[in-house]
Design an enzyme around this catalytic site. Structure first.
Site, PDB file in Angstrom:
ATOM      1  N   MET A  94       0.792  -1.230   0.000  1.00  0.00           N
ATOM      2  CA  MET A  94       0.000   0.000   0.000  1.00  0.00           C
ATOM      3  C   MET A  94       0.826   1.283   0.000  1.00  0.00           C
ATOM      4  O   MET A  94       0.281   2.366   0.129  1.00  0.00           O
ATOM      5  CB  MET A  94      -0.973  -0.002   1.196  1.00  0.00           C
ATOM      6  CG  MET A  94      -1.996  -1.120   1.130  1.00  0.00           C
ATOM      7  SD  MET A  94      -2.887  -1.200  -0.445  1.00  0.00           S
ATOM      8  CE  MET A  94      -3.957   0.230  -0.246  1.00  0.00           C
ATOM      9  N   ARG A  95       2.125   1.161  -0.151  1.00  0.00           N
ATOM     10  CA  ARG A  95       2.939   2.379  -0.251  1.00  0.00           C
ATOM     11  C   ARG A  95       3.253   2.674  -1.702  1.00  0.00           C
ATOM     12  O   ARG A  95       3.436   1.751  -2.507  1.00  0.00           O
ATOM     13  CB  ARG A  95       4.270   2.189   0.476  1.00  0.00           C
ATOM     14  CG  ARG A  95       4.201   2.382   1.952  1.00  0.00           C
ATOM     15  CD  ARG A  95       5.589   2.234   2.547  1.00  0.00           C
ATOM     16  NE  ARG A  95       6.499   3.322   2.166  1.00  0.00           N
ATOM     17  CZ  ARG A  95       6.580   4.484   2.800  1.00  0.00           C
ATOM     18  NH1 ARG A  95       5.808   4.722   3.835  1.00  0.00           N
ATOM     19  NH2 ARG A  95       7.439   5.406   2.411  1.00  0.00           N
ATOM     20  N   HIS A 113      -3.786  -4.488  -9.666  1.00  0.00           N
ATOM     21  CA  HIS A 113      -4.647  -3.367  -9.267  1.00  0.00           C
ATOM     22  C   HIS A 113      -6.101  -3.778  -9.479  1.00  0.00           C
ATOM     23  O   HIS A 113      -6.451  -4.307 -10.543  1.00  0.00           O
ATOM     24  CB  HIS A 113      -4.313  -2.129 -10.105  1.00  0.00           C
ATOM     25  CG  HIS A 113      -5.148  -0.941  -9.723  1.00  0.00           C
ATOM     26  ND1 HIS A 113      -4.906  -0.232  -8.567  1.00  0.00           N
ATOM     27  CD2 HIS A 113      -6.221  -0.363 -10.308  1.00  0.00           C
ATOM     28  CE1 HIS A 113      -5.813   0.741  -8.464  1.00  0.00           C
ATOM     29  NE2 HIS A 113      -6.614   0.679  -9.507  1.00  0.00           N
ATOM     30  N   ASP A 149      -0.238   3.268 -10.788  1.00  0.00           N
ATOM     31  CA  ASP A 149      -1.225   2.406 -11.453  1.00  0.00           C
ATOM     32  C   ASP A 149      -1.190   2.585 -12.969  1.00  0.00           C
ATOM     33  O   ASP A 149      -2.219   2.726 -13.635  1.00  0.00           O
ATOM     34  CB  ASP A 149      -2.633   2.669 -10.890  1.00  0.00           C
ATOM     35  CG  ASP A 149      -2.718   2.324  -9.408  1.00  0.00           C
ATOM     36  OD1 ASP A 149      -1.985   1.405  -8.984  1.00  0.00           O
ATOM     37  OD2 ASP A 149      -3.484   2.977  -8.686  1.00  0.00           O
TER      38      ASP A 149
HETATM   39  C1  GRF Z   1      -5.996  -6.607  -3.894  1.00  0.00           C
HETATM   40  O1  GRF Z   1      -7.280  -6.156  -4.173  1.00  0.00           O
HETATM   41  C2  GRF Z   1      -5.038  -6.059  -4.905  1.00  0.00           C
HETATM   42  O2  GRF Z   1      -5.606  -5.908  -6.166  1.00  0.00           O
HETATM   43  C3  GRF Z   1      -4.709  -4.711  -4.341  1.00  0.00           C
HETATM   44  O3  GRF Z   1      -4.657  -4.906  -2.948  1.00  0.00           O
HETATM   45  C4  GRF Z   1      -5.465  -6.035  -2.594  1.00  0.00           C
HETATM   46  C5  GRF Z   1      -4.585  -6.995  -1.859  1.00  0.00           C
HETATM   47  O4  GRF Z   1      -5.310  -8.063  -1.328  1.00  0.00           O
HETATM   48  N1  GRF Z   1      -3.497  -4.181  -4.917  1.00  0.00           N
HETATM   49  P1  GRF Z   1      -4.526  -9.275  -0.659  1.00  0.00           P
HETATM   50  O5  GRF Z   1      -3.635  -8.679   0.440  1.00  0.00           O
HETATM   51  O6  GRF Z   1      -3.736  -9.974  -1.702  1.00  0.00           O
HETATM   52  O7  GRF Z   1      -5.593 -10.136  -0.060  1.00  0.00           O
END
Ligand code: GRF
Length: 202
Positions: A94-95, A113, A149
């Protein structure tokens, strides 16, 4: 990269269900890769537990330990580099990675994504798709560039948006598709049919 197992490092921040799918596909022999390490910016990420359960080195690198984004990026670059990966797999990391990191591993970073890019970049993609009145939504695996993205698209999967869907129901349905397309895309890279300059396999 057609010979041997593709050495990968996976970066996660949360649940790690995509990581789990990659682990499972390797375990069943459907993905010719080896996860050298799983790294998270969040020490509490369940993805780290999943890695440990699979016997994979699991490391936390919390940003709070670093004074600036740049120093964090340098530390992350150094840590990832120690594992000498051929591919870096962002799986719910998330970074936003800085240019230093992206350029260091240029053309060798992939991301998943939860939208049909170029639609709905950034966060809250499921709600954005519903609010936009879209009839379909989905997920995209792409190579990473310094633009968020963005970057060459490898594969997408779509699902219909049903009447009565909310962000959570849609997310669950998209996630099931993610678990299919991410290991597939990584396998294409492992077998050499896909790379940054030829992102879509024939
Ligand atoms: C997923 O929806 C992915 O597309 C996004 O973050 C989420 C991660 O989910 N980048 P997980 O940690 O793999 O369950």
């Amino acid at each position: 990269m057609a010979e041997g197992l593709l050495q990968i490092v996976v970066l996660v921040s949360g649940s790690g269900s995509n990581l789990q799918s990659i682990i499972d596909h390797i375990g069943s022999g459907d993905l010719d890769a080896r996860i050298a390490a799983v790294i998270s910016d969040n020490p509490d990420a369940y993805g780290l537990d999943r890695a440990r359960q699979a016997g994979i080195p699991a490391l936390a690198l919390p940003p709070g330990d670093y004074p600036t984004g740049d120093t964090y990026d340098s530390a992350l670059t150094k840590l990832v580099n120690q594992y000498n990966p051929q591919l870096i797999v962002l799986a719910g990391f998330m970074r936003i990675l800085g240019a230093g990191f992206v350029n260091r591993f240029s053309t060798r970073i992939v991301n998943i994504h939860p939208s049909l890019l170029p639609k709905h970049r950034g966060l809250h993609t499921h709600q954005k798709a519903i609010d936009a009145g879209d009839t379909e939504h989905g997920a995209t695996v792409h190579f990473v560039t310094t633009n968020l993205d963005d970057g060459p698209i490898i594969v997408q999967a779509s699902v219909n948006i049903e009447p009565g869907d909310n962000a959570e129901s849609l997310q669950q349905r998209v996630l099931r598709q993610e678990h299919i397309i991410y290991p597939r895309a990584i396998q294409w890279i492992a077998d050499g049919t896909t790379d940054f300059h030829n992102p879509r396999p024939l």
